[in-house]
Write an enzyme that holds these catalytic residues in place. Structure first.
Site, short mmCIF file in Angstrom:
data_model
loop_
_atom_site.label_atom_id
_atom_site.label_comp_id
_atom_site.label_asym_id
_atom_site.label_seq_id
_atom_site.Cartn_x
_atom_site.Cartn_y
_atom_site.Cartn_z
CG PHE A 149 -1.86 1.21 1.20
CD1 PHE A 149 -2.97 1.20 0.35
CD2 PHE A 149 -1.61 2.34 1.95
CE1 PHE A 149 -3.82 2.31 0.29
CE2 PHE A 149 -2.46 3.44 1.90
CZ PHE A 149 -3.57 3.43 1.07
CG ASP A 234 5.61 3.33 1.88
OD1 ASP A 234 5.65 3.86 3.00
OD2 ASP A 234 4.59 3.31 1.17
CE LYS A 280 -0.10 5.30 8.03
NZ LYS A 280 -1.48 5.30 8.43
#
Ligand code: PLP
Length: 431
Positions: A149, A234, A280
């Protein structure tokens, strides 16, 4: 003179879930499937809904609230900085951005950092870095993995290895190809003369906590060295000390007993990716994203090639710097390892007691995936846990994820385990 009292701001919503839900139903784009919970306030690792019911938060805003809720140091950083400067644009220098970049560089390796506002944007920066790097040699293709994702922008969904995020948004952005995760040979076979980069999550979060092996990461580095490709990680979900090291690849190599300071690729230099996206937990709830690019490729994106109005504001960077301070001062990386290991051990004991309910438990630091047997639906399980005062995150069909704050205490972890155990006992077939 009579003092004029400020007119109280009318309460926008009444204290009830139904009223809040109605506001959304009338006014908010319905692109999310939301749970029937309207949260109002939080403190530490607990949140309360508008009806006053409290929850232990093991969802952490999906791996965002690195210090929990209403942390006094975040409040202090926000108020202090907002009295000085909130935003100036990137036409000018601001010290906080420079210091935050230095902090990230110190934790990874010499290189440069670009700031943006979200994980998808951080990945977008990586795609542009790769395209620019390959431009003059006509290479543009980026290989990613199935189950990955990478965000919801058009390029993000093209990069993502899950069909469900792409549906209805054709034509896809060109130049992405997916190969199985943890499979060096499949990656090797997918490389063509158009390939410029590999993009991998060392821990796949959204598909239910799938962890790369150290050998896989080393194999990818070797492939990139052999073919002059960029190795891009990522770390949006797994990064920022969540796995027990600054970035998850560092923790994976440590667990695989591979010293990242020893040569790990086919060339004689320590193990490093070429670029890393993050977001995040970096801002603990304040929106900020970033990517780091190693020294060799630090100037690929030169003046005028990439920008973000809000990227790296003094306010966002002041908050992120304070979060770094607290994490380092309180050694929260170690806490993530210790509490993560504790959760994993206890949940695996439950798996052994109740194999008819739990298939497998995976985890690394404070990224835990509880994989239930396929007849149990992840969303229903999370709803059931809401009834029992616990927040968790669904993933895939039957996985629930725990992605709590890095300062989760042992007592809080035990409290969460008791709730999960009770649910499993209730779900288990009765003899
Ligand atoms: N990359 C990974 C690994 C993620 O987990 C996410 C979000 O869940 C993203 C990218 C996208 O981040 P954002 O939602 O901040 O755009």
């Amino acid at each position: 003179m009579k003092e004029v009292l400020p007119v109280p701001v009318p309460t926008i919503v009444q204290n009830e879930t139904k009223r809040v839900r109605e506001l959304f139903e009338q006014n908010v784009v319905p692109s999310y499937t939301r749970f029937d919970l309207a949260l109002e306030r939080g403190e530490g690792n607990y949140v309360w809904d508008v009806d006053g019911k409290g929850y232990l938060d093991l969802a952490g805003g999906i791996a965002v609230c690195s210090l929990g809720h209403a942390h006094p140091e975040i409040t202090k950083a926000l108020t202090e900085q907002s009295r000085k400067l909130i935003h100036i644009s990137n036409l000018y220098y601001n010290e906080a951005q420079g210091r935050l970049a230095e902090r990230i560089v110190d934790r990874i390796a010499p290189g440069r950092v670009f700031f943006c506002n979200s994980g998808a944007e951080a990945n977008e920066g990586l795609f542009k870095l790769a395209r620019k790097f390959g431009h003059d040699s006509g290479r543009y293709e980026i290989i990613t993995t199935t189950g990955s994702f990478h965000g919801r922008t058009l390029a993000g969904i093209a990069a993502t290895g899950q069909e469900k995020v792409k549906k209805g948004f054709d034509p896809a952005v060109a130049g992405f190809k997916h190969v199985p995760f943890n499979d060096v040979e499949a990656t090797r076979r997918a490389i063509t003369k158009s390939t410029i980069a590999l993009l991998v999550e060392p821990v796949q979060g959204e598909s239910g906590i799938t962890i790369a092996t150290a050998e896989y990461l080393i194999g990818l580095r070797q492939l990139c060295d052999e073919h002059n490709l960029l190795l891009m990680f990522d770390e949006v979900q797994a990064g920022h000390f969540r796995t027990g090291k600054f970035q998850s690849w560092q923790r994976i190599l440590q667990l695989g007993a591979i010293d990242p300071n020893r040569p790990g690729g086919s060339v004689n230099r320590p193990y490093l990716p070429d670029a890393v996206s993050m977001a995040k937990s970096l801002g603990g709830g304040f929106p900020i994203g970033a990517f780091w690019v190693g020294e060799r490729h630090a100037k690929v994106l030169g003046p005028g090639t990439h920008a973000s109005t809000f990227g790296g504001t003094p306010l966002a960077c002041a908050v992120a710097l304070r979060i770094f301070d607290v994490i380092e001062r309180e050694n929260l990386a170690e806490n993530a390892r210790t509490i993560g290991d504790f959760l994993l051990i206890e949940l695996r004991k439950l798996q052994q007691r109740f194999p008819e309910v739990l298939k497998v438990v995976r985890g690394i630091g404070l990224m835990v995936g509880i994989d239930f047997q396929p007849e149990f639906n992840a969303v229903d399980l999370v709803k059931e846990l809401h009834k029992r005062n616990l927040l968790s995150v669904p993933a895939g069909n039957s996985v629930i994820r725990l992605l709590p704050a890095l300062n989760l205490s042992r007592a809080e972890a035990e409290g969460g385990l008791r709730i999960i155990e009770k649910l499993i006992v209730d779900l288990a077939p009765k003899a």
